[in-house]
Design a protein around this motif. Structure first.
Motif, PDB file in Angstrom:
ATOM      1  N   ARG A   1     -12.912   8.660 -92.132  1.00  0.00           N
ATOM      2  CA  ARG A   1     -14.160   9.613 -92.404  1.00  0.00           C
ATOM      3  C   ARG A   1     -14.435  10.372 -91.268  1.00  0.00           C
ATOM      4  N   VAL A   2     -14.505   9.674 -89.833  1.00  0.00           N
ATOM      5  CA  VAL A   2     -14.561  10.379 -88.582  1.00  0.00           C
ATOM      6  C   VAL A   2     -13.388  11.644 -88.575  1.00  0.00           C
ATOM      7  N   LEU A   3     -11.903  10.958 -88.418  1.00  0.00           N
ATOM      8  CA  LEU A   3     -10.848  11.729 -88.513  1.00  0.00           C
ATOM      9  C   LEU A   3     -10.822  12.982 -89.581  1.00  0.00           C
TER      10      LEU A   3
ATOM     11  N   MET B   1      -6.950  13.489 -94.201  1.00  0.00           N
ATOM     12  CA  MET B   1      -7.232  14.612 -95.127  1.00  0.00           C
ATOM     13  C   MET B   1      -7.630  14.374 -96.559  1.00  0.00           C
ATOM     14  N   LEU B   2      -6.999  13.412 -97.160  1.00  0.00           N
ATOM     15  CA  LEU B   2      -7.707  12.889 -98.464  1.00  0.00           C
ATOM     16  C   LEU B   2      -8.690  12.198 -98.390  1.00  0.00           C
ATOM     17  N   ALA B   3      -9.206  11.265 -97.308  1.00  0.00           N
ATOM     18  CA  ALA B   3     -10.583  11.022 -97.191  1.00  0.00           C
ATOM     19  C   ALA B   3     -11.555  12.255 -97.190  1.00  0.00           C
ATOM     20  N   ARG B   4     -11.254  13.379 -96.544  1.00  0.00           N
ATOM     21  CA  ARG B   4     -12.025  14.640 -96.491  1.00  0.00           C
ATOM     22  C   ARG B   4     -11.988  15.209 -98.069  1.00  0.00           C
ATOM     23  N   ALA B   5     -10.904  15.192 -98.615  1.00  0.00           N
ATOM     24  CA  ALA B   5     -11.013  15.831-100.261  1.00  0.00           C
ATOM     25  C   ALA B   5     -11.835  14.745-100.972  1.00  0.00           C
ATOM     26  N   GLY B   6     -11.485  13.592-100.923  1.00  0.00           N
ATOM     27  CA  GLY B   6     -12.527  12.723-101.785  1.00  0.00           C
ATOM     28  C   GLY B   6     -13.919  12.984-101.510  1.00  0.00           C
ATOM     29  N   ILE B   7     -14.555  13.042-100.057  1.00  0.00           N
ATOM     30  CA  ILE B   7     -15.843  13.190 -99.768  1.00  0.00           C
ATOM     31  C   ILE B   7     -16.281  14.611-100.439  1.00  0.00           C
ATOM     32  N   ALA B   8     -15.372  15.643-100.413  1.00  0.00           N
ATOM     33  CA  ALA B   8     -15.745  17.084-100.817  1.00  0.00           C
ATOM     34  C   ALA B   8     -16.101  17.064-102.149  1.00  0.00           C
ATOM     35  N   VAL B   9     -15.218  16.235-102.939  1.00  0.00           N
ATOM     36  CA  VAL B   9     -15.347  16.354-104.237  1.00  0.00           C
ATOM     37  C   VAL B   9     -16.216  15.291-105.055  1.00  0.00           C
ATOM     38  N   PHE B  10     -16.079  14.255-104.666  1.00  0.00           N
ATOM     39  CA  PHE B  10     -16.998  13.009-105.415  1.00  0.00           C
ATOM     40  C   PHE B  10     -18.149  12.699-104.591  1.00  0.00           C
ATOM     41  N   GLY B  11     -18.294  13.198-103.290  1.00  0.00           N
ATOM     42  CA  GLY B  11     -19.593  12.652-102.462  1.00  0.00           C
ATOM     43  C   GLY B  11     -19.237  11.890-101.351  1.00  0.00           C
ATOM     44  N   ASP B  12     -20.119  11.817-100.393  1.00  0.00           N
ATOM     45  CA  ASP B  12     -20.016  11.110 -99.075  1.00  0.00           C
ATOM     46  C   ASP B  12     -20.575   9.620 -99.347  1.00  0.00           C
ATOM     47  N   THR B  13     -19.953   8.970-100.221  1.00  0.00           N
ATOM     48  CA  THR B  13     -20.422   7.755-100.586  1.00  0.00           C
ATOM     49  C   THR B  13     -19.234   6.547-100.582  1.00  0.00           C
TER      50      THR B  13
ATOM     51  N   ALA C   1     -21.583   6.489 -86.897  1.00  0.00           N
ATOM     52  CA  ALA C   1     -21.563   8.100 -87.035  1.00  0.00           C
ATOM     53  C   ALA C   1     -21.911   8.362 -88.686  1.00  0.00           C
ATOM     54  N   LYS C   2     -21.454   7.250 -89.386  1.00  0.00           N
ATOM     55  CA  LYS C   2     -21.971   7.476 -91.026  1.00  0.00           C
ATOM     56  C   LYS C   2     -23.348   7.374 -91.149  1.00  0.00           C
ATOM     57  N   ALA C   3     -24.139   6.503 -90.269  1.00  0.00           N
ATOM     58  CA  ALA C   3     -25.518   6.453 -89.867  1.00  0.00           C
ATOM     59  C   ALA C   3     -26.265   7.454 -89.345  1.00  0.00           C
ATOM     60  N   GLY C   4     -25.431   8.380 -88.843  1.00  0.00           N
ATOM     61  CA  GLY C   4     -26.127   9.460 -88.066  1.00  0.00           C
ATOM     62  C   GLY C   4     -26.566   9.371 -86.789  1.00  0.00           C
TER      63      GLY C   4
END
Length: 477
Positions: free
Chosen positions: A38-40, A57-69, A392-395
């Motif tokens: 997620r960080v990368l 990059m697939l993690a980036r795509a998954g987050i963009a399409v399906f949400g940052d969960t 990082a995920k916790a902000g």
């Protein structure tokens, strides 16, 4: 004559698997690798010091399409392993397997321990397995059919696979050794084979250029891994070959090896497995580096079982395999009871997915207790990419790490006179005027993982500027 694809039962197995994986995706929480990816994903590039770019990059795509969960990041792995089920069935068909063989291959793959782990969490393995399966399928078509253009398809998949892991080279080296040892050697003169090899190189070229221009960081990473755990991995290699997908899959795979060996057209791929295993042992690599070839042997073994009228016997044993596999691989056991089972010792992914909320709460507690002036100057430095990713995920602001690629995103700012150190050894603590332990992490479940019992130190007064001492923080593992 080409066997028809048993598309209905194979599709049902793949769809059911996808549904189960998606339904169970929130269980236990993020794995440390997912937090790292997620960080990368926020730093797109042609590569990173410890891996190529495809999985982040697939993690980036998954987050963009399906949400940052946790579910959003796991949709693509679940789809990927559902595709793997279909590909292994196609491999069985290519080896002259009918409906029974294809269904056995699909069901055994769908319920194998490693398949389920790879489908449940976003790991490089999640995409490496179907890439290997696709490459093997096309190689089989090139070897078994009078259609040499399949060498181009195999080359295209192999080139693409280098953006996920460079381990596809084991398949290439194993096949090359097999052709040299057992033939048919005439294929080595085929222009289609060399055209496929050239296509693989051309597609992989940007990836290779990244390695060249950055001093071959993956070699440094591999050397560090071998030095760190090489001896342990060598000891575990043979037993793990038997249980990667479950012992029943391994037994059926042994029959598959015999089947491939007896067919001169594909004997090279039988030889590829021991070659890849030997290279992995010599280099001190991970025991799962041969997983793609194990699935090939398993698919061939399913064909043997079907032709020997042993479908019910093989199916019965695979059903038993399907009971244990999900219990080990998926979050079916309540987290409160997990520590009392052998699952954390067997399944590293489950073990390292527990306790991240408690971890971030512990670190936040130390930071929040600081006076406002000190809090503004404070940084957090972690020893592990999972810890960095969780914070990082916790902000949490101003989080740094010297672990693998994360070192490149430092050093901390010059005004950071207060540091919260997590998973940092005595050498790091000695770089400050004062350090004191403030608390220890308790994941609340008693699961013995990397974070359980971890001390959190509050340190003040760095003895040197961060820019000067940052090189001392870098480490690979």
């Amino acid at each position: 004559m080409e066997r028809p694809l048993a598309w209905r039962p194979v599709t049902v197995i793949a769809v059911l698997l996808f549904g189960v994986l998606l339904a169970l995706s929130p269980g236990y929480g993020y794995h440390r690798d997912e937090l790292y990816f997620r960080v990368l994903s926020e730093h797109p590039g042609w590569g990173y010091v410890d891996q190529p770019s495809l999985t982040p990059m697939l993690a980036r795509a998954g987050i963009a399409v399906f949400g940052d969960t946790v579910t959003g990041i796991r949709v693509l792995p679940a789809l990927s392993i559902a595709l793997l089920v279909v590909l292994v069935a196609l491999i069985a068909r290519e080896l002259d397997g009918g409906t029974a063989a294809q269904v056995l291959a699909a069901a055994g793959t769908a319920t194998g321990v490693y398949s389920l782990i790879a489908g449940h969490s976003l790991l490089t393995l999640s995409f490496d397995l179907p890439l290997w399966a696709a490459a093997i399928l096309f190689l089989l078509r090139a070897l078994l059919r009078e259609q040499p253009r399949w060498w181009l398809a195999a080359g295209a998949v192999i080139g693409l696979a280098t953006y996920n892991k460079h381990l596809i080279a084991l398949l290439v080296l194993g096949l090359a050794a097999g052709l040299l040892i057992a033939g048919p050697r005439r294929l080595l003169a085929s222009p289609w084979l060399w055209a496929g090899a050239l296509l693989a190189v051309v597609l992989a070229l940007p990836n290779l250029l990244y390695q060249v221009t950055n001093g071959w960081p993956q070699l440094s990473m591999a050397a560090a891994l071998s030095e760190d755990k090489g001896a342990e991995l060598r000891v575990l290699f043979v037993p793990m070959q038997l249980i990667l997908f479950g012992p029943v899959v391994s037994v059926i795979g042994a029959f598959g090896f015999v089947r491939l060996w007896r067919d001169r057209r594909v004997r090279a791929l039988a030889i590829a497995y021991p070659v890849a295993a030997a290279l992995t042992l010599i280099s001190g690599g991970r025991f799962d580096y041969t997983a793609g070839l194990i699935l090939l042997l398993f698919a061939a073994g399913c064909v043997s079982a079907a032709k020997a009228a042993r479908v019910r016997l093989a199916g019965g044993f695979l059903a038993a395999n399907a009971v244990a596999g999900p219990l080990i691989a998926l979050p079916l056991i309540p987290v409160a009871a997990l520590a009392a089972t052998p699952v954390p010792a067997i399944n590293e992914v489950a073990r390292e997915s527990v306790g991240w909320p408690q971890f971030t709460t512990a670190v936040s507690g130390v930071r929040d207790a600081l006076p406002p002036a000190e809090r503004e100057r404070a940084v957090v430095v972690t020893g592990s990419y999972g810890e960095h990713g969780a914070l990082a995920k916790a902000g949490m602001p101003r989080v740094y790490s010297g672990h693998n690629q994360l070192w490149d995103y430092g050093p901390p700012p010059a005004d950071a006179t207060v540091a919260i150190l997590v998973n940092i050894g005595p050498g790091g603590l000695a770089l400050f005027d004062s350090c004191e332990e403030r608390t220890r992490v308790d994941n609340g479940a008693g699961v013995e993982n990397e974070e359980q019992g971890l001390p959190i130190h509050l340190c003040k007064g760095p003895k040197q500027p961060w820019s000067t001492m940052w090189p001392m923080w870098r480490h690979f593992s």
